[in-house]
Write a protein that holds these residues in place. Structure first.
Motif, PDB file in Angstrom:
ATOM      1  N   CYS A  96       0.850  -1.175   0.000  1.00 54.31           N
ATOM      2  CA  CYS A  96       0.000   0.000   0.000  1.00 54.31           C
ATOM      3  C   CYS A  96       0.896   1.238   0.000  1.00 54.31           C
ATOM      4  N   ALA A  97       0.331   2.318  -0.489  1.00 56.03           N
ATOM      5  CA  ALA A  97       1.080   3.555  -0.614  1.00 56.03           C
ATOM      6  C   ALA A  97       0.157   4.740  -0.379  1.00 56.03           C
ATOM      7  N   ALA A  98       0.741   5.841   0.043  1.00 58.96           N
ATOM      8  CA  ALA A  98      -0.022   7.056   0.341  1.00 58.96           C
ATOM      9  C   ALA A  98       0.501   8.210  -0.484  1.00 58.96           C
ATOM     10  N   TYR A  99      -0.432   8.979  -1.017  1.00 56.87           N
ATOM     11  CA  TYR A  99      -0.091  10.138  -1.855  1.00 56.87           C
ATOM     12  C   TYR A  99      -0.743  11.380  -1.276  1.00 56.87           C
ATOM     13  N   HIS A 100       0.054  12.415  -1.118  1.00 57.48           N
ATOM     14  CA  HIS A 100      -0.471  13.693  -0.625  1.00 57.48           C
ATOM     15  C   HIS A 100      -0.348  14.704  -1.737  1.00 57.48           C
ATOM     16  N   GLY A 101      -1.445  15.011  -2.361  1.00 59.36           N
ATOM     17  CA  GLY A 101      -1.427  15.968  -3.453  1.00 59.36           C
ATOM     18  C   GLY A 101      -2.811  16.108  -4.038  1.00 59.36           C
ATOM     19  N   TRP A 102      -2.883  16.691  -5.255  1.00 59.92           N
ATOM     20  CA  TRP A 102      -4.179  17.010  -5.829  1.00 59.92           C
ATOM     21  C   TRP A 102      -4.539  16.186  -7.050  1.00 59.92           C
ATOM     22  N   SER A 103      -3.649  15.350  -7.488  1.00 63.92           N
ATOM     23  CA  SER A 103      -3.987  14.493  -8.618  1.00 63.92           C
ATOM     24  C   SER A 103      -4.946  13.404  -8.161  1.00 63.92           C
ATOM     25  N   LEU A 104      -6.016  13.211  -8.912  1.00 61.63           N
ATOM     26  CA  LEU A 104      -6.977  12.175  -8.537  1.00 61.63           C
ATOM     27  C   LEU A 104      -6.423  10.775  -8.775  1.00 61.63           C
ATOM     28  N   ARG A 105      -5.510  10.673  -9.723  1.00 63.70           N
ATOM     29  CA  ARG A 105      -4.947   9.367 -10.039  1.00 63.70           C
ATOM     30  C   ARG A 105      -3.445   9.523 -10.206  1.00 63.70           C
ATOM     31  N   PRO A 106      -2.727   9.640  -9.117  1.00 66.24           N
ATOM     32  CA  PRO A 106      -1.289   9.862  -9.200  1.00 66.24           C
ATOM     33  C   PRO A 106      -0.545   8.677  -9.798  1.00 66.24           C
ATOM     34  N   ALA A 107       0.557   8.986 -10.424  1.00 65.31           N
ATOM     35  CA  ALA A 107       1.427   7.933 -10.934  1.00 65.31           C
ATOM     36  C   ALA A 107       2.100   7.227  -9.768  1.00 65.31           C
ATOM     37  N   GLN A 108       2.554   6.024 -10.025  1.00 66.95           N
ATOM     38  CA  GLN A 108       3.218   5.249  -8.984  1.00 66.95           C
ATOM     39  C   GLN A 108       4.367   6.048  -8.369  1.00 66.95           C
ATOM     40  N   SER A 109       5.120   6.712  -9.201  1.00 69.26           N
ATOM     41  CA  SER A 109       6.285   7.458  -8.731  1.00 69.26           C
ATOM     42  C   SER A 109       5.910   8.678  -7.891  1.00 69.26           C
ATOM     43  N   ASP A 110       4.641   9.075  -7.921  1.00 64.36           N
ATOM     44  CA  ASP A 110       4.206  10.243  -7.158  1.00 64.36           C
ATOM     45  C   ASP A 110       3.873   9.918  -5.706  1.00 64.36           C
ATOM     46  N   TYR A 111       3.679   8.654  -5.410  1.00 60.31           N
ATOM     47  CA  TYR A 111       3.298   8.292  -4.048  1.00 60.31           C
ATOM     48  C   TYR A 111       4.433   8.616  -3.083  1.00 60.31           C
ATOM     49  N   ASP A 112       4.049   9.129  -1.940  1.00 58.02           N
ATOM     50  CA  ASP A 112       5.035   9.649  -0.990  1.00 58.02           C
ATOM     51  C   ASP A 112       5.520   8.595   0.009  1.00 58.02           C
ATOM     52  N   TYR A 113       4.642   7.705   0.402  1.00 57.01           N
ATOM     53  CA  TYR A 113       4.989   6.728   1.440  1.00 57.01           C
ATOM     54  C   TYR A 113       4.553   5.329   0.995  1.00 57.01           C
ATOM     55  N   TRP A 114       5.347   4.354   1.421  1.00 58.09           N
ATOM     56  CA  TRP A 114       5.104   2.963   1.048  1.00 58.09           C
ATOM     57  C   TRP A 114       5.215   2.067   2.265  1.00 58.09           C
ATOM     58  N   GLY A 115       4.390   1.024   2.271  1.00 60.15           N
ATOM     59  CA  GLY A 115       4.535   0.006   3.282  1.00 60.15           C
ATOM     60  C   GLY A 115       5.597  -1.001   2.895  1.00 60.15           C
ATOM     61  N   GLN A 116       5.802  -1.969   3.758  1.00 61.50           N
ATOM     62  CA  GLN A 116       6.846  -2.966   3.531  1.00 61.50           C
ATOM     63  C   GLN A 116       6.347  -4.128   2.690  1.00 61.50           C
ATOM     64  N   GLY A 117       5.040  -4.220   2.499  1.00 62.36           N
ATOM     65  CA  GLY A 117       4.473  -5.252   1.651  1.00 62.36           C
ATOM     66  C   GLY A 117       3.996  -6.465   2.416  1.00 62.36           C
ATOM     67  N   THR A 118       3.041  -7.151   1.830  1.00 62.83           N
ATOM     68  CA  THR A 118       2.548  -8.406   2.381  1.00 62.83           C
ATOM     69  C   THR A 118       2.434  -9.393   1.223  1.00 62.83           C
ATOM     70  N   GLU A 119       2.887 -10.606   1.449  1.00 65.32           N
ATOM     71  CA  GLU A 119       2.952 -11.581   0.372  1.00 65.32           C
ATOM     72  C   GLU A 119       1.636 -12.328   0.214  1.00 65.32           C
ATOM     73  N   VAL A 120       1.262 -12.479  -1.031  1.00 65.70           N
ATOM     74  CA  VAL A 120       0.080 -13.251  -1.391  1.00 65.70           C
ATOM     75  C   VAL A 120       0.516 -14.350  -2.347  1.00 65.70           C
ATOM     76  N   THR A 121       0.195 -15.571  -2.003  1.00 71.08           N
ATOM     77  CA  THR A 121       0.508 -16.705  -2.858  1.00 71.08           C
ATOM     78  C   THR A 121      -0.777 -17.452  -3.161  1.00 71.08           C
ATOM     79  N   VAL A 122      -1.044 -17.600  -4.441  1.00 69.19           N
ATOM     80  CA  VAL A 122      -2.248 -18.294  -4.879  1.00 69.19           C
ATOM     81  C   VAL A 122      -1.822 -19.589  -5.561  1.00 69.19           C
ATOM     82  N   SER A 123      -2.228 -20.696  -4.990  1.00 69.35           N
ATOM     83  CA  SER A 123      -1.859 -21.997  -5.546  1.00 69.35           C
ATOM     84  C   SER A 123      -2.930 -22.477  -6.510  1.00 69.35           C
ATOM     85  N   SER A 124      -2.477 -23.214  -7.494  1.00 72.10           N
ATOM     86  CA  SER A 124      -3.416 -23.709  -8.511  1.00 72.10           C
ATOM     87  C   SER A 124      -3.979 -25.060  -8.133  1.00 72.10           C
TER      88      SER A 124
END
Length: 124
Positions: A96-124
């Protein structure tokens, strides 16, 4: 400084569901657009979904439309990603990431803060 902590990842069979959560602290949560991104092994990180301050606008990647639902609870400083009908190709680390600004749909590079991530594994 905003801290983001994701949770809810895990191993699930194809067709199953998971609900990811991202808890924010250190800022005024309702002032941030929140996004979910994912990075599969050997691939670049990609956009999954985003939600504006009070859910005025919600966006999804085409690949998850109709299966994933983003939501937020500003009283709990948390954004969620409900993932249904999961497929093996959804296996990735989800950020997840947080963006502080006025763009309704910011680019990935515009996001200001990022979490460390959580892994999802989907088995077939």
């Amino acid at each position: 400084q905003v801290q983001l902590v994701e949770s809810g990842g895990g191993l699930v069979q194809a067709g199953g569901s998971l609900r990811l959560s991202c808890a924010a602290s250190g800022g005024t949560f309702s002032r941030y657009i929140m996004g979910w991104f994912r990075q599969a092994p050997g691939k670049e990180r990609e956009f999954v979904s985003s939600i504006t301050w009070r859910a005025e606008r919600i966006y999804y990647a085409d690949s998850v439309k109709g299966r994933f639902t983003i939501s937020r609870d500003n009283a709990k400083n948390t954004v969620y990603l409900q993932m249904n009908t999961l497929k093996p190709e959804n296996t990735a680390t989800y950020y997840c990431a947080a963006y502080h600004g006025w763009s309704l749909r910011p680019a990935q590079s515009d996001y200001d803060y990022w979490g460390q991530g959580t892994e999802v594994t989907v088995s077939s």
